[in-house]
Scaffold this active site. Structure first.
Site, mmCIF file in Angstrom:
data_model
loop_
_atom_site.group_PDB
_atom_site.id
_atom_site.type_symbol
_atom_site.label_atom_id
_atom_site.label_comp_id
_atom_site.label_asym_id
_atom_site.label_seq_id
_atom_site.Cartn_x
_atom_site.Cartn_y
_atom_site.Cartn_z
ATOM 1 N N ALA A 57 0.762 -1.247 0.000
ATOM 2 C CA ALA A 57 0.000 0.000 0.000
ATOM 3 C C ALA A 57 0.795 1.300 0.000
ATOM 4 C CB ALA A 57 -0.962 0.007 1.186
ATOM 5 N N ALA A 58 2.035 1.308 0.503
ATOM 6 C CA ALA A 58 2.742 2.603 0.619
ATOM 7 C C ALA A 58 3.125 3.136 -0.771
ATOM 8 C CB ALA A 58 4.009 2.426 1.454
ATOM 9 N N PRO A 59 3.076 4.431 -0.989
ATOM 10 C CA PRO A 59 2.793 5.492 -0.021
ATOM 11 C C PRO A 59 1.312 5.743 0.242
ATOM 12 C CG PRO A 59 3.385 6.459 -2.135
ATOM 13 C CD PRO A 59 3.538 4.972 -2.281
ATOM 14 N N GLY A 60 0.412 5.067 -0.483
ATOM 15 C CA GLY A 60 -0.989 5.146 -0.079
ATOM 16 C C GLY A 60 -1.951 5.724 -1.107
ATOM 17 N N LYS A 79 -3.375 4.362 -3.757
ATOM 18 C CA LYS A 79 -4.539 3.521 -4.053
ATOM 19 C C LYS A 79 -5.402 3.315 -2.822
ATOM 20 C CE LYS A 79 -2.452 1.817 -8.064
ATOM 21 N NZ LYS A 79 -1.115 2.382 -7.674
ATOM 22 N N GLU A 120 1.636 -2.368 4.461
ATOM 23 C CA GLU A 120 2.938 -2.144 3.811
ATOM 24 C C GLU A 120 3.985 -2.935 4.580
ATOM 25 O OE1 GLU A 120 4.290 -0.781 1.080
ATOM 26 O OE2 GLU A 120 6.227 -1.393 1.896
ATOM 27 N N ASP A 166 4.395 -8.822 6.479
ATOM 28 C CA ASP A 166 4.662 -9.565 5.259
ATOM 29 C C ASP A 166 3.335 -10.176 4.782
ATOM 30 O OD1 ASP A 166 7.283 -11.085 3.949
ATOM 31 O OD2 ASP A 166 5.379 -12.163 3.756
ATOM 32 N N ASP A 211 -0.989 -4.198 -5.634
ATOM 33 C CA ASP A 211 -0.326 -3.229 -6.511
ATOM 34 C C ASP A 211 1.162 -3.528 -6.357
ATOM 35 O OD1 ASP A 211 -0.088 -1.030 -8.215
ATOM 36 O OD2 ASP A 211 0.167 0.364 -6.535
ATOM 37 N N CYS A 255 3.240 -1.146 -12.576
ATOM 38 C CA CYS A 255 3.515 -0.026 -13.483
ATOM 39 C C CYS A 255 4.644 -0.441 -14.412
ATOM 40 C CB CYS A 255 3.830 1.248 -12.699
ATOM 41 S SG CYS A 255 5.199 1.070 -11.558
HETATM 42 N N1 SAM Z 1 -0.107 0.975 -3.897
HETATM 43 C C1 SAM Z 1 0.855 2.023 -3.667
HETATM 44 C C2 SAM Z 1 0.223 3.351 -4.021
HETATM 45 O O1 SAM Z 1 -0.727 3.383 -4.799
HETATM 46 O O2 SAM Z 1 0.659 4.372 -3.468
HETATM 47 C C3 SAM Z 1 2.138 1.770 -4.408
HETATM 48 C C4 SAM Z 1 2.722 0.430 -4.121
HETATM 49 S S1 SAM Z 1 4.285 0.111 -4.812
HETATM 50 C C5 SAM Z 1 3.921 -0.161 -6.457
HETATM 51 C C6 SAM Z 1 4.604 -1.484 -4.200
HETATM 52 C C7 SAM Z 1 4.761 -1.587 -2.699
HETATM 53 O O3 SAM Z 1 5.032 -2.965 -2.375
HETATM 54 C C8 SAM Z 1 5.912 -0.783 -2.131
HETATM 55 O O4 SAM Z 1 5.466 0.054 -1.117
HETATM 56 C C9 SAM Z 1 6.868 -1.833 -1.588
HETATM 57 O O5 SAM Z 1 7.523 -1.422 -0.414
HETATM 58 C C10 SAM Z 1 5.966 -2.995 -1.317
HETATM 59 N N2 SAM Z 1 6.670 -4.298 -1.300
HETATM 60 C C11 SAM Z 1 7.984 -4.546 -1.557
HETATM 61 N N3 SAM Z 1 8.249 -5.860 -1.406
HETATM 62 C C12 SAM Z 1 7.092 -6.444 -1.040
HETATM 63 C C13 SAM Z 1 6.734 -7.777 -0.726
HETATM 64 N N4 SAM Z 1 7.625 -8.763 -0.767
HETATM 65 N N5 SAM Z 1 5.468 -8.014 -0.372
HETATM 66 C C14 SAM Z 1 4.558 -7.013 -0.338
HETATM 67 N N6 SAM Z 1 4.845 -5.755 -0.654
HETATM 68 C C15 SAM Z 1 6.092 -5.456 -0.985
#
Ligand code: SAM
Length: 450
Positions: free
Chosen positions: A110-113, A115, A133, A160, A177, A230
């Site tokens: 979810a980060a930075p948030g 969506k 996150e 996790d 995402d 993306c």
């Molecule tokens: N959904 C966010 C938004 O709209 O602002 C953007 C998300 S970004 C594309 C992907 C996120 O997945 C990152 O914040 C990243 O830290 C996290 N991430 C990294 N490794 C991960 C893992 N093994 N499992 C779940 N999330 C992970």
């Protein structure tokens, strides 16, 4: 674009054809669209949306990129700066979930948030969002952005994806995402080009499979899984659909977007190219489990919180518009949280399954006979509407957001909510001939204010 990795360029030539790949590359050197999603629960600046993002009613293209940090509306959470293509996740969710009943939503990465804010805005009344996150140092920004959005039904976790295993079939919507190789960000972020390699694409693909393996079982019967990246390549996109087909019993869902949106809609998936749509590169699909899973869940009271008795919650209640809707809890640091009572069962299930979860929203800390309101409450939509407030102009708002104490003529004694354009920003306490500014030091604007 000359600095594109050769393997990426060759692949795009095959994917798009020679001629179209030229238009694609030209778009990568073109203007970067600027877009925001407005917060439907707060006052925006009162103007109507001039250039809407077609697939999201509260999405808007701006004519140029302002310095967002220096806009108090932005600091108040009246809007969130979000890339337009990614707002499509909201459209997809609405196509496949009923609008007439609440949803339980998990935003797993979810980060930075962005969506999470979007999902919180489009969910039917009474819905609940759990925003997760895994990366600890990205969790703070997620919590901050959701605090600015200011809604009561958004809880956060720092776990996790595999930790959600006891919540099989619990959520109506799970959004993945996924962390990806970021090809769609090449125009916006030159570092994404430097970090790209075929090995990284493969690594991302494997990680996405692991995340999907954890995410898919969490979707309820009749629920929906939305997967997005993306990036453009098949390894991180179509191959994830194939992986889901092979390892989980899911049906990919289709909905046809209007052709004038120029989204590449093929085999029930959606790809956004910057030479076709006004936004960055993006890919998404939605899927539904063929079989129902889940059922009975263990329940547990939150151990890290003490529930307040009615006689202890009065001060916190006095700050909320509908105090009767909530139960009140105090954490170990003394902060009182409000938690919507209708979510008690879900709270207990989530606590039993996940252990630590940040529930509800902070209201304030009791100190002697008074309550010091939480900084988050200044931004929150559940705050009582008739609390003493003090409206400021842009320049004063920005100085206050820098944690300065500009003159506030005839400010009375006691707590005041500082507002800008009708939205709460922060708390000050009038002390007679001076006042204290309670904006958190960690949130303060560090830029020079013009
Ligand atoms: N959904 C966010 C938004 O709209 O602002 C953007 C998300 S970004 C594309 C992907 C996120 O997945 C990152 O914040 C990243 O830290 C996290 N991430 C990294 N490794 C991960 C893992 N093994 N499992 C779940 N999330 C992970």
């Amino acid at each position: 674009m000359s600095n594109l990795p050769a393997e990426f360029r060759q692949r795009m030539q095959v994917q798009l054809g020679q001629k179209e790949s030229l238009s694609f590359e030209n778009a990568l050197t073109g203007t970067i669209p600027v877009s925001i999603q407005r917060n439907p629960y707060k006052n925006s600046d009162g103007t109507r949306i001039n250039r809407p993002v077609p697939w999201h009613a509260d999405g808007e293209y701006l004519p140029s990129r302002p310095v967002f940090t220096l806009d108090p509306d932005f600091q108040a959470g009246a809007y969130y700066v979000q890339e337009a293509s990614s707002m499509f996740v909201g459209w997809l969710a609405r196509q496949h979930l009923p609008q007439n009943r609440p949803w339980k939503v998990l935003d797993l990465c979810a980060a930075p948030g962005g969506k999470s804010c979007l999902l919180a805005s489009i969910m039917p009344a009474g819905s609940l969002l759990v925003s997760n996150e895994v990366i600890k140092n990205r969790y703070g920004i997620l919590k901050y952005n959701l605090a600015k959005w200011g809604l009561a039904n958004c809880w956060t976790t720092n776990l996790d994806p595999e930790r959600f295993t006891n919540l099989t079939g619990f959520f109506d919507l799970v959004v993945v995402d996924a962390p990806c190789s970021g090809e769609g960000m090449f125009r916006k972020d030159p570092n994404a080009i430097k970090e790209w390699s075929t090995e990284h694409v493969e690594l991302c693909g494997l990680r996405q499979e692991r995340i999907l393996a954890a995410a898919a079982p969490l979707v309820s019967k009749d629920g929906v899984l939305i997967y997005s990246t993306c990036t453009y390549n098949r390894r991180e996109n179509e191959q994830q659909i194939e992986w889901l087909n092979q390892h989980q019993d899911f049906e990919v869902l289709d909905a046809v977007p209007p052709s004038e949106w120029k989204i590449n809609h093929e085999n029930s998936s959606y790809r956004f190219y910057p030479h076709q749509t006004e936004g960055e590169g993006f890919f998404a699909f939605a899927a539904r489990p063929n079989k129902g899973t889940g059922g009975r869940y263990k329940r547990k009271r939150p151990g890290h919180w003490v529930q307040l008795k009615k006689s202890e919650s009065g001060l916190a209640e006095s700050l909320l518009e509908n105090p009767e809707l909530y139960d009140y809890y105090r954490n170990k640091a003394g902060m009182i949280y409000a938690m919507e009572r209708r979510w008690t069962e879900e709270m207990e299930i989530l606590v039993a399954a996940l252990g630590r979860i940040d529930l509800g929203f902070p209201v304030g800390e009791v100190k002697g006979k008074q309550i010091v309101p939480a900084a988050e409450l200044a931004l929150h939509t559940a705050r009582r509407k008739d609390l003493a407030s003090y409206s400021v102009d842009r320049k004063t708002a920005l100085r206050l957001l820098k944690k300065e104490t500009p003159p506030l003529p005839s400010l009375e004694r006691g707590w005041h909510l500082i507002t800008y354009n009708g939205n709460g920003l922060l708390w000050v306490k009038g002390l007679g001939n001076r006042y204290n500014n309670y904006y958190p030091a960690g949130w303060r604007i560090r830029m020079e204010v013009q």
